[in-house]
Design an enzyme around this catalytic site. Structure first.
Site, short mmCIF file in Angstrom:
data_model
loop_
_atom_site.label_atom_id
_atom_site.label_comp_id
_atom_site.label_asym_id
_atom_site.label_seq_id
_atom_site.Cartn_x
_atom_site.Cartn_y
_atom_site.Cartn_z
N HIS A 196 20.14 -1.86 109.73
CA HIS A 196 18.83 -1.22 109.95
C HIS A 196 17.70 -2.17 109.52
CE1 HIS A 196 20.99 2.86 109.22
NE2 HIS A 196 20.74 2.78 110.49
N LYS A 243 22.07 19.00 108.81
CA LYS A 243 23.01 17.94 108.42
C LYS A 243 23.01 17.85 106.89
CE LYS A 243 23.84 13.34 110.35
NZ LYS A 243 23.20 12.29 111.15
N SER A 266 26.42 3.98 108.79
CA SER A 266 26.05 4.74 107.59
C SER A 266 27.15 5.71 107.19
CB SER A 266 24.75 5.52 107.84
OG SER A 266 23.67 4.63 107.96
O1 PNS Z 1 20.16 7.41 112.95
P1 PNS Z 1 20.51 8.48 113.94
O2 PNS Z 1 21.05 9.68 113.22
O3 PNS Z 1 21.40 7.97 115.04
O4 PNS Z 1 19.10 8.92 114.62
C1 PNS Z 1 19.07 9.92 115.60
C2 PNS Z 1 17.61 10.30 115.88
C3 PNS Z 1 16.89 10.69 114.60
C4 PNS Z 1 16.89 9.14 116.51
C5 PNS Z 1 17.63 11.49 116.90
O5 PNS Z 1 18.50 12.48 116.46
C6 PNS Z 1 16.24 12.09 117.09
O6 PNS Z 1 15.39 11.50 117.73
N1 PNS Z 1 16.03 13.28 116.50
C7 PNS Z 1 14.77 14.00 116.54
C8 PNS Z 1 14.83 15.19 117.49
C9 PNS Z 1 14.71 14.73 118.93
O7 PNS Z 1 13.73 14.10 119.33
N2 PNS Z 1 15.74 15.02 119.73
C10 PNS Z 1 15.81 14.67 121.14
C11 PNS Z 1 16.42 13.32 121.30
S1 PNS Z 1 16.57 12.89 123.01
#
Ligand code: PNS
Length: 163
Positions: A17, A41, A133
């Protein structure tokens, strides 16, 4: 001024990251690292504490870009956060082909929601491409050595937690 938002769980933040943050901070004028508050989560530490940890690590390990990097927490949609921040870009790291499918789905969905926000991918540095992670959390929970995978302060915090 070009702003990009780098969203994620960062639980914990890894050297992979950090590499993406560093390179993205050179590519954009302002990089907002956004730690997702996800009530569904179970997490090792709260999003606010993760954000503070990331801030400290960026200041220590990437002083050349730290003034262009902000760290925030957020809930809701990433594209809405991007709009609030005036960010035209979402940054994500790609480690391997296995990341591609879900990342492509998210990028297309986000673009459908907000066509004016584009996703930009950085290939994770080869030496960090194996890091995840969730594996790091598992190794640390069994008191394994995660130094070399996460910043030293994070390794210390995970070791303390494992007891
Ligand atoms: O590090 P991660 O857990 O892979 O990140 C995932 C993240 C936070 C980028 C994704 O879950 C996200 O954007 N969540 C916010 C809610 C949202 O916008 N959902 C629609 C995604 S298309």
């Amino acid at each position: 001024m070009t702003t990009a938002v780098y969203p994620g769980s960062f639980d914990p933040v890894t050297l992979g990251h950090l590499d993406v943050m560093h390179r993205a901070a050179w590519a954009f004028d302002r990089l907002v690292v956004a730690v997702l508050i996800n009530p569904h989560k179970s997490v090792t530490i709260e999003a606010g504490d993760r954000a503070a940890e990331i801030r400290a690590v960026v200041e220590e390990s990437a002083p050349d870009v730290s003034e262009r990097v902000e760290v925030v927490t957020f809930d809701g949609l990433t594209v809405d956060l991007a709009a609030r921040l005036g960010a035209r870009f979402i940054v994500r790291g790609l480690r391997a082909v296995s990341d591609f499918e879900s990342e492509m789905q998210m990028a297309h969905t986000n673009r459908k929601l907000r066509p004016d926000v584009d996703t930009v991918f950085f290939m994770t540095a080869l030496e960090h491409a194996y890091l995840s992670s969730s594996l790091i959390r598992e190794i640390a929970s069994f008191r394994g050595d995660v130094s070399g995978m996460v910043p030293p302060a994070v390794a210390r915090r995970l070791a303390l937690r494992a007891g």
